[in-house]
Design a protein around this motif. Structure first.
Motif, PDB file in Angstrom:
ATOM      1  N   VAL A 265     -16.862 -19.733   1.062  1.00 27.84           N
ATOM      2  CA  VAL A 265     -16.233 -19.010  -0.040  1.00 27.84           C
ATOM      3  C   VAL A 265     -15.660 -17.729   0.552  1.00 27.84           C
ATOM      4  O   VAL A 265     -16.398 -16.826   0.944  1.00 27.84           O
ATOM      5  N   ASN A 266     -14.336 -17.683   0.647  1.00 30.49           N
ATOM      6  CA  ASN A 266     -13.685 -16.579   1.344  1.00 30.49           C
ATOM      7  C   ASN A 266     -13.308 -15.434   0.408  1.00 30.49           C
ATOM      8  O   ASN A 266     -13.331 -15.584  -0.813  1.00 30.49           O
ATOM      9  N   LYS A 267     -12.902 -14.348   1.041  1.00 29.66           N
ATOM     10  CA  LYS A 267     -12.468 -13.151   0.300  1.00 29.66           C
ATOM     11  C   LYS A 267     -11.075 -13.374  -0.289  1.00 29.66           C
ATOM     12  O   LYS A 267     -10.268 -14.097   0.302  1.00 29.66           O
ATOM     13  N   GLY A 268     -10.785 -12.726  -1.387  1.00 25.68           N
ATOM     14  CA  GLY A 268      -9.456 -12.775  -1.971  1.00 25.68           C
ATOM     15  C   GLY A 268      -8.486 -11.969  -1.127  1.00 25.68           C
ATOM     16  O   GLY A 268      -8.750 -10.817  -0.795  1.00 25.68           O
ATOM     17  N   LEU A 269      -7.381 -12.601  -0.739  1.00 24.98           N
ATOM     18  CA  LEU A 269      -6.409 -11.947   0.132  1.00 24.98           C
ATOM     19  C   LEU A 269      -4.999 -12.331  -0.236  1.00 24.98           C
ATOM     20  O   LEU A 269      -4.771 -13.420  -0.770  1.00 24.98           O
ATOM     21  N   VAL A 270      -4.065 -11.463   0.117  1.00 22.60           N
ATOM     22  CA  VAL A 270      -2.660 -11.777  -0.117  1.00 22.60           C
ATOM     23  C   VAL A 270      -2.238 -12.845   0.889  1.00 22.60           C
ATOM     24  O   VAL A 270      -2.241 -12.611   2.095  1.00 22.60           O
ATOM     25  N   THR A 271      -1.930 -14.036   0.391  1.00 22.17           N
ATOM     26  CA  THR A 271      -1.346 -15.084   1.232  1.00 22.17           C
ATOM     27  C   THR A 271      -0.241 -15.716   0.394  1.00 22.17           C
ATOM     28  O   THR A 271      -0.081 -15.377  -0.781  1.00 22.17           O
ATOM     29  N   GLN A 272       0.485 -16.648   0.972  1.00 24.20           N
ATOM     30  CA  GLN A 272       1.563 -17.276   0.202  1.00 24.20           C
ATOM     31  C   GLN A 272       1.001 -17.950  -1.039  1.00 24.20           C
ATOM     32  O   GLN A 272       1.612 -17.939  -2.095  1.00 24.20           O
ATOM     33  N   ALA A 273      -0.179 -18.559  -0.894  1.00 27.84           N
ATOM     34  CA  ALA A 273      -0.774 -19.264  -2.025  1.00 27.84           C
ATOM     35  C   ALA A 273      -1.229 -18.290  -3.116  1.00 27.84           C
ATOM     36  O   ALA A 273      -0.961 -18.491  -4.302  1.00 27.84           O
ATOM     37  N   SER A 274      -1.891 -17.192  -2.729  1.00 28.17           N
ATOM     38  CA  SER A 274      -2.501 -16.336  -3.747  1.00 28.17           C
ATOM     39  C   SER A 274      -1.504 -15.414  -4.441  1.00 28.17           C
ATOM     40  O   SER A 274      -1.764 -14.963  -5.563  1.00 28.17           O
ATOM     41  N   SER A 275      -0.357 -15.125  -3.815  1.00 28.68           N
ATOM     42  CA  SER A 275       0.617 -14.232  -4.463  1.00 28.68           C
ATOM     43  C   SER A 275       1.155 -14.839  -5.756  1.00 28.68           C
ATOM     44  O   SER A 275       1.663 -14.129  -6.616  1.00 28.68           O
ATOM     45  N   ALA A 276       1.059 -16.152  -5.869  1.00 31.58           N
ATOM     46  CA  ALA A 276       1.628 -16.836  -7.029  1.00 31.58           C
ATOM     47  C   ALA A 276       0.710 -16.830  -8.251  1.00 31.58           C
ATOM     48  O   ALA A 276       1.122 -17.228  -9.340  1.00 31.58           O
ATOM     49  N   ILE A 277      -0.531 -16.364  -8.085  1.00 34.21           N
ATOM     50  CA  ILE A 277      -1.482 -16.423  -9.204  1.00 34.21           C
ATOM     51  C   ILE A 277      -1.314 -15.197 -10.104  1.00 34.21           C
ATOM     52  O   ILE A 277      -1.349 -14.076  -9.616  1.00 34.21           O
ATOM     53  N   PRO A 278      -1.114 -15.382 -11.418  1.00 33.10           N
ATOM     54  CA  PRO A 278      -0.982 -14.204 -12.286  1.00 33.10           C
ATOM     55  C   PRO A 278      -2.292 -13.401 -12.342  1.00 33.10           C
ATOM     56  O   PRO A 278      -3.349 -13.967 -12.089  1.00 33.10           O
ATOM     57  N   ILE A 279      -2.204 -12.124 -12.667  1.00 34.50           N
ATOM     58  CA  ILE A 279      -3.342 -11.206 -12.828  1.00 34.50           C
ATOM     59  C   ILE A 279      -4.009 -10.873 -11.494  1.00 34.50           C
ATOM     60  O   ILE A 279      -4.340  -9.718 -11.216  1.00 34.50           O
ATOM     61  N   VAL A 280      -4.171 -11.882 -10.643  1.00 37.79           N
ATOM     62  CA  VAL A 280      -4.897 -11.699  -9.386  1.00 37.79           C
ATOM     63  C   VAL A 280      -4.290 -10.620  -8.465  1.00 37.79           C
ATOM     64  O   VAL A 280      -5.042  -9.821  -7.895  1.00 37.79           O
ATOM     65  N   PRO A 281      -2.956 -10.518  -8.307  1.00 39.85           N
ATOM     66  CA  PRO A 281      -2.434  -9.463  -7.422  1.00 39.85           C
ATOM     67  C   PRO A 281      -2.864  -8.042  -7.821  1.00 39.85           C
ATOM     68  O   PRO A 281      -3.111  -7.205  -6.948  1.00 39.85           O
ATOM     69  N   LEU A 282      -2.994  -7.769  -9.109  1.00 37.01           N
ATOM     70  CA  LEU A 282      -3.445  -6.436  -9.532  1.00 37.01           C
ATOM     71  C   LEU A 282      -4.893  -6.220  -9.109  1.00 37.01           C
ATOM     72  O   LEU A 282      -5.265  -5.161  -8.600  1.00 37.01           O
ATOM     73  N   TYR A 283      -5.695  -7.250  -9.292  1.00 40.91           N
ATOM     74  CA  TYR A 283      -7.095  -7.176  -8.846  1.00 40.91           C
ATOM     75  C   TYR A 283      -7.140  -6.940  -7.333  1.00 40.91           C
ATOM     76  O   TYR A 283      -7.886  -6.088  -6.845  1.00 40.91           O
ATOM     77  N   PHE A 284      -6.319  -7.679  -6.589  1.00 44.12           N
ATOM     78  CA  PHE A 284      -6.315  -7.532  -5.126  1.00 44.12           C
ATOM     79  C   PHE A 284      -5.923  -6.106  -4.725  1.00 44.12           C
ATOM     80  O   PHE A 284      -6.505  -5.538  -3.802  1.00 44.12           O
ATOM     81  N   LEU A 353      -0.868   3.712 -11.345  1.00 46.99           N
ATOM     82  CA  LEU A 353      -0.934   2.540 -10.468  1.00 46.99           C
ATOM     83  C   LEU A 353      -1.021   2.912  -8.982  1.00 46.99           C
ATOM     84  O   LEU A 353      -1.864   2.405  -8.245  1.00 46.99           O
ATOM     85  N   GLU A 354      -0.160   3.846  -8.566  1.00 48.69           N
ATOM     86  CA  GLU A 354      -0.108   4.242  -7.150  1.00 48.69           C
ATOM     87  C   GLU A 354      -1.445   4.838  -6.695  1.00 48.69           C
ATOM     88  O   GLU A 354      -1.827   4.701  -5.549  1.00 48.69           O
ATOM     89  N   LEU A 355      -2.122   5.503  -7.634  1.00 45.12           N
ATOM     90  CA  LEU A 355      -3.387   6.153  -7.306  1.00 45.12           C
ATOM     91  C   LEU A 355      -4.535   5.163  -7.176  1.00 45.12           C
ATOM     92  O   LEU A 355      -5.381   5.276  -6.298  1.00 45.12           O
ATOM     93  N   LEU A 356      -4.570   4.209  -8.109  1.00 46.86           N
ATOM     94  CA  LEU A 356      -5.736   3.326  -8.182  1.00 46.86           C
ATOM     95  C   LEU A 356      -5.570   2.002  -7.459  1.00 46.86           C
ATOM     96  O   LEU A 356      -6.535   1.255  -7.289  1.00 46.86           O
ATOM     97  N   CYS A 357      -4.348   1.715  -7.075  1.00 50.41           N
ATOM     98  CA  CYS A 357      -4.086   0.396  -6.527  1.00 50.41           C
ATOM     99  C   CYS A 357      -3.408   0.562  -5.165  1.00 50.41           C
ATOM    100  O   CYS A 357      -2.500   1.376  -5.034  1.00 50.41           O
ATOM    101  N   ASP A 358      -3.852  -0.168  -4.181  1.00 52.42           N
ATOM    102  CA  ASP A 358      -3.271  -0.065  -2.834  1.00 52.42           C
ATOM    103  C   ASP A 358      -1.990  -0.904  -2.770  1.00 52.42           C
ATOM    104  O   ASP A 358      -1.933  -1.922  -2.087  1.00 52.42           O
ATOM    105  N   LEU A 359      -0.985  -0.414  -3.507  1.00 52.21           N
ATOM    106  CA  LEU A 359       0.286  -1.145  -3.557  1.00 52.21           C
ATOM    107  C   LEU A 359       0.908  -1.260  -2.180  1.00 52.21           C
ATOM    108  O   LEU A 359       1.446  -2.305  -1.804  1.00 52.21           O
ATOM    109  N   GLU A 360       0.786  -0.161  -1.430  1.00 50.79           N
ATOM    110  CA  GLU A 360       1.370  -0.152  -0.089  1.00 50.79           C
ATOM    111  C   GLU A 360       0.716  -1.227   0.784  1.00 50.79           C
ATOM    112  O   GLU A 360       1.392  -1.969   1.493  1.00 50.79           O
ATOM    113  N   GLY A 361      -0.603  -1.309   0.695  1.00 49.27           N
ATOM    114  CA  GLY A 361      -1.345  -2.313   1.476  1.00 49.27           C
ATOM    115  C   GLY A 361      -0.998  -3.723   1.039  1.00 49.27           C
ATOM    116  O   GLY A 361      -0.865  -4.632   1.853  1.00 49.27           O
ATOM    117  N   TYR A 362      -0.818  -3.884  -0.283  1.00 46.18           N
ATOM    118  CA  TYR A 362      -0.447  -5.201  -0.809  1.00 46.18           C
ATOM    119  C   TYR A 362       0.891  -5.636  -0.227  1.00 46.18           C
ATOM    120  O   TYR A 362       1.030  -6.729   0.311  1.00 46.18           O
TER     121      TYR A 362
END
Ligand code: NAD
Length: 394
Positions: A265-284, A353-362
């Motif tokens: 059971v792996n960690k949630g990460l930005v990959t081609q597969a996971s970018s397509a899931i709604p809601i999840v990118p904000l969590y990431f 958003l910029e404060l609480l979410c690592d948009l740059e890292g995403y």
């Protein structure tokens, strides 16, 4: 040509060969720093060209000296369009394998098909004799099964519709998103594509062909995530497929006593597969910020090096939880991380958003997946998009 990123929502339609090679080089460098362990000698990596499968291929080769046969579904360049990133990654991986004197061969085509399974058996017989590790790391939208029926997977809830905050990746705005429940047919389709049926077919085929070594290990990748994303992930259509995958591990172990099947059971990460899931990118995005702050953030290669050197191989391996899973999501689901993520999830809106979410890292991870935004690559340079993969060109 000068290759620039062309981003459409959650996908980039171009990829940079030098940047993808840089990504593979950096992953290999990270793996090398972790040192060597006694691990698999010969592996089949199904879904070997991007994300977790690529990182598995790199880690096994670098950390264990594993010879790998990889299976992928990628598109080469026709001279006008770039290749897909997985194509360039694999070209770079094979080059690296050659430099390190380790066997690597890749088959490009549909891993769900009977023909590809037969090709893999043939290649193992020709070159390796038997494999002692099978990594199953496919993420696909569709599957045509052995009866010729084509199934589609979808990312929906099961039961009721679900409304939650979501990040609009085009505008960087936090908006409410409602996900509609799937029909029974859609749930079934997702299980057929992303569940364990094809993994089991692979192991049956390899076992019947006599190309699995005694005590061979097979590992498939799953995600569970926090309760916050349960309605869309673990209790959604994809979660139903993952639960089927989990059940399949037990079935493989019963049907093949000489094989050890595991779920990591792996960690949630930005990959081609996971970018397509709604809601999840904000969590990431929130998760990335919290984990980076706490010093526990990992990408695909960090996860896979830890898996192959500490949890699946290595002195105390296998390291399993009470349900028999390997938990690579241990840091993600730790109380410290989840408490903070939950508080920030409740507070997040477009303004903060910029404060609480690592948009740059995403976005950095997103662009890196396609070989862009590496500071040591000259993106203005005229670049040939046609890159050969040695074992495929032959
Ligand atoms: P990815 O999109 O980066 O990689 C998918 C791989 O599958 C690629 O190598 C691609 O070429 C290959 N592939 C797809 N369709 C194929 C086909 N028909 N035939 C042959 N090869 C095919 O995906 P990823 O995120 O690395 O996911 C891999 C696995 O890890 C999935 O099971 C996923 O659910 C799981 N996982 C992902 C995450 C995450 O957050 N990204 C977290 C935990 C588990």
């Amino acid at each position: 040509m000068v290759i620039e990123p062309k981003v459409r929502e959650y996908i980039c339609t171009t990829a940079h060969p030098m940047g993808c090679a840089e990504s593979v080089r950096r992953q290999a460098e990270y793996a090398a720093a972790a040192g060597r362990v006694e691990g698999p000698k010969k592996a089949l990596v199904i879904g070997c060209s991007t994300g977790y499968g690529l990182a598995s291929r790199i880690s096994t080769m670098v950390n264990c000296g594993t010879a790998t046969l990889g299976i992928m579904f990628e598109r080469p360049s026709n001279g006008k369009r770039t290749a897909t990133p997985g194509w360039y990654n694999t070209a770079a991986f094979e080059k690296l394998a050659k430099e390190q004197g380790v066997y690597a061969r890749t088959l490009n085509g549909d891993a769900f098909s009977r023909e590809m399974k037969e090709q893999a058996v043939k290649a193992i017989r020709e070159d390796l004799g038997k494999v002692d590790l099978v990594v199953y790391s496919l993420a696909a939208p569709r599957r045509t099964d052995s009866e010729g029926v084509t199934w589609s997977s979808c990312l929906k809830t099961t039961g009721e519709s679900f409304t939650q905050k979501s990040l609009d990746l085009r505008s960087n705005k936090v908006e409410e998103k409602t996900i509609e429940p799937a029909t029974d047919e859609e749930v079934q389709g997702t299980i057929k594509v992303m569940g364990g049926e094809d993994w089991s077919d692979w192991i049956d085929t390899l076992s019947e062909a006599g190309v699995l070594a005694e005590n061979a290990v097979t590992v498939a990748y799953s995600y569970i995530g926090p309760e916050l994303t349960y309605p869309i992930y673990y209790h959604g259509t994809i979660g139903a497929a993952k639960q089927h995958l989990h059940k399949t591990a037990g079935e493989i172990n019963t049907a093949h006593p000489g094989v050890h099947a595991y779920i990591s059971v792996n960690k949630g990460l930005v990959t081609q597969a996971s970018s397509a899931i709604p809601i999840v990118p904000l969590y990431f995005g929130i998760l990335y910020r919290v984990m980076k702050k706490q010093g526990t953030h990992e990408g695909c290669i960090e996860q896979m090096v830890r898996l192959f050197t500490q949890k699946l191989y290595g002195e105390s391996a296998p390291v399993l939880d009470a349900e028999g899973f390997i938990r690579m999501d241990d840091y993600e689901l730790s109380q410290d991380v989840q408490k903070e993520v939950k508080a920030e999830w409740e507070a997040v809106n477009t303004e903060n958003l910029e404060l609480l979410c690592d948009l740059e890292g995403y976005w950095e991870d997103f662009y890196h997946m396609f070989g862009f935004h590496y500071d040591n690559i000259d993106y203005q340079k005229d670049t040939d998009p046609v890159t050969a993969i040695p074992s495929i060109a032959e």
